[in-house]
Design a protein around this motif. Sequence first.
Motif, PDB file in Angstrom:
ATOM      1  N   GLY A   1      16.256 -11.923  11.657  1.00 55.25           N
ATOM      2  CA  GLY A   1      15.635 -13.220  11.936  1.00 55.25           C
ATOM      3  C   GLY A   1      14.587 -13.627  10.844  1.00 55.25           C
ATOM      4  N   GLU A   2      13.740 -12.603  10.649  1.00 53.89           N
ATOM      5  CA  GLU A   2      12.562 -13.028   9.491  1.00 53.89           C
ATOM      6  C   GLU A   2      13.194 -13.117   8.299  1.00 53.89           C
ATOM      7  OE1 GLU A   2       9.098 -10.478  12.152  1.00 53.89           O
ATOM      8  OE2 GLU A   2      10.307  -9.550  10.568  1.00 53.89           O
ATOM      9  N   ALA A   3      14.090 -12.289   7.858  1.00 52.65           N
ATOM     10  CA  ALA A   3      14.674 -12.071   6.304  1.00 52.65           C
ATOM     11  C   ALA A   3      15.478 -13.619   6.511  1.00 52.65           C
ATOM     12  CB  ALA A   3      15.285 -11.117   6.357  1.00 52.65           C
ATOM     13  N   ILE A   4      16.440 -13.787   7.500  1.00 49.05           N
ATOM     14  CA  ILE A   4      17.271 -14.934   7.376  1.00 49.05           C
ATOM     15  C   ILE A   4      16.658 -16.266   7.288  1.00 49.05           C
ATOM     16  CG2 ILE A   4      18.962 -16.376   8.703  1.00 49.05           C
ATOM     17  CD1 ILE A   4      19.665 -13.484   7.347  1.00 49.05           C
ATOM     18  N   SER A   5      15.318 -16.154   8.120  1.00 53.37           N
ATOM     19  CA  SER A   5      14.171 -17.660   7.781  1.00 53.37           C
ATOM     20  C   SER A   5      13.921 -17.682   6.562  1.00 53.37           C
ATOM     21  CB  SER A   5      13.174 -17.346   8.666  1.00 53.37           C
ATOM     22  OG  SER A   5      12.439 -16.431   8.064  1.00 53.37           O
ATOM     23  N   ILE A   6      13.800 -16.709   5.801  1.00 48.12           N
ATOM     24  CA  ILE A   6      13.494 -16.969   4.304  1.00 48.12           C
ATOM     25  C   ILE A   6      14.641 -17.437   3.517  1.00 48.12           C
ATOM     26  CG2 ILE A   6      12.423 -15.743   2.099  1.00 48.12           C
ATOM     27  CD1 ILE A   6      10.970 -13.702   4.032  1.00 48.12           C
TER      28      ILE A   6
END
Length: 353
Positions: A258-263
């Motif tokens: 989710g952290e990567a996808i938020s970027i």
Amino acid sequence: MNSITTPSYAVHFNQIAYTELNKHLSQSKYSKIFILVDENTHNYCLPTFLAQINEDYDFEIIEIEEGEVNKNIHTCTQVWEVLSELDADRKSAMINLGGGVVTDLGGFVASCFKRGIDFINVPTTLLSMVDASVGGKTGVDLGPLKNQIGVINQPQMVLIVPEFLKTLNERQLQSGFAEMLKHGLIRDAAYWESLKAVLDFENIADFIYTSVTIKNEVVLQDPTEQNLRKILNYGHTLGHAIESYFLESPKHDLLLHGEAISIGMILEGYLSFKLTGLPESELNDIKASFLARYKKTTFTKTDIDTILTLLKFDKKNSHGNVNFVLLKNIGECAIDIKVPEDLLKEAFEFYAE
């Protein structure tokens, strides 16, 4: 909560989930039942799960190591070997109790073993409840490349029990929440506004239900991802490349999905502003909303160049083209958009500002 039905299975919630599971196990007369877990779900979720089983089944527990780094064909081979050693046959079944790694990998293992045995998914993380619970995507990574090997195959049922979320830390919950925010961005502007106001995860169950409903509506219209289902990949073209890069790079700490996808959603929001008419006010809303929840990541020029080379492995690519899902506005998408490389680098500059 009413169960959410698909043409081949249902997603059951809370206590109804256990009622339906017990009914299914009693009626199916499986020769053997295997439960796939990782170290965390073995310790924190399995006792709670087993306490809800009515009959005295001789479950075989198979444990894999936790984490995305173990979502690979080597782990699959280990599980297949254990299944063979324990005399699993085509009338056996597998219950996948865990997050997205366990449900993705377990579904793939079950789909291939003896050309397919039944499986049931019991997602225990917020990410897996709202993402892996619907659609039948199973599979594993190929080295650092996300979900390169897999099949679309449906489970017998999916059981969503929000009680399992109590076993997660804040970072894991926020990781799953990114996929819920995505559902608002691609499909429902009012839902996006509601999610932005969520301050904690105490009363998240109704939002989980809404996210599962949104994803199910999309998948029902396009089960094999020919057109509409592609919108579920918003933020994932660049997000997966970022996640893959951080998975392999020794100089960077691991980023959760989710952290990567938020970027990726901020970056692809900028591309949407440039190419598909996303209003600047909505772009700024997207950026501010994600940066309020997720720590900003610093990218060097070398990082960006390497990430962009990874785009060629994206599953949505066709005929040598990298295809993006972009936003026309919050709640509406455009698919199969080609993006010039200079705009990709501009997007990283926008993120860094």
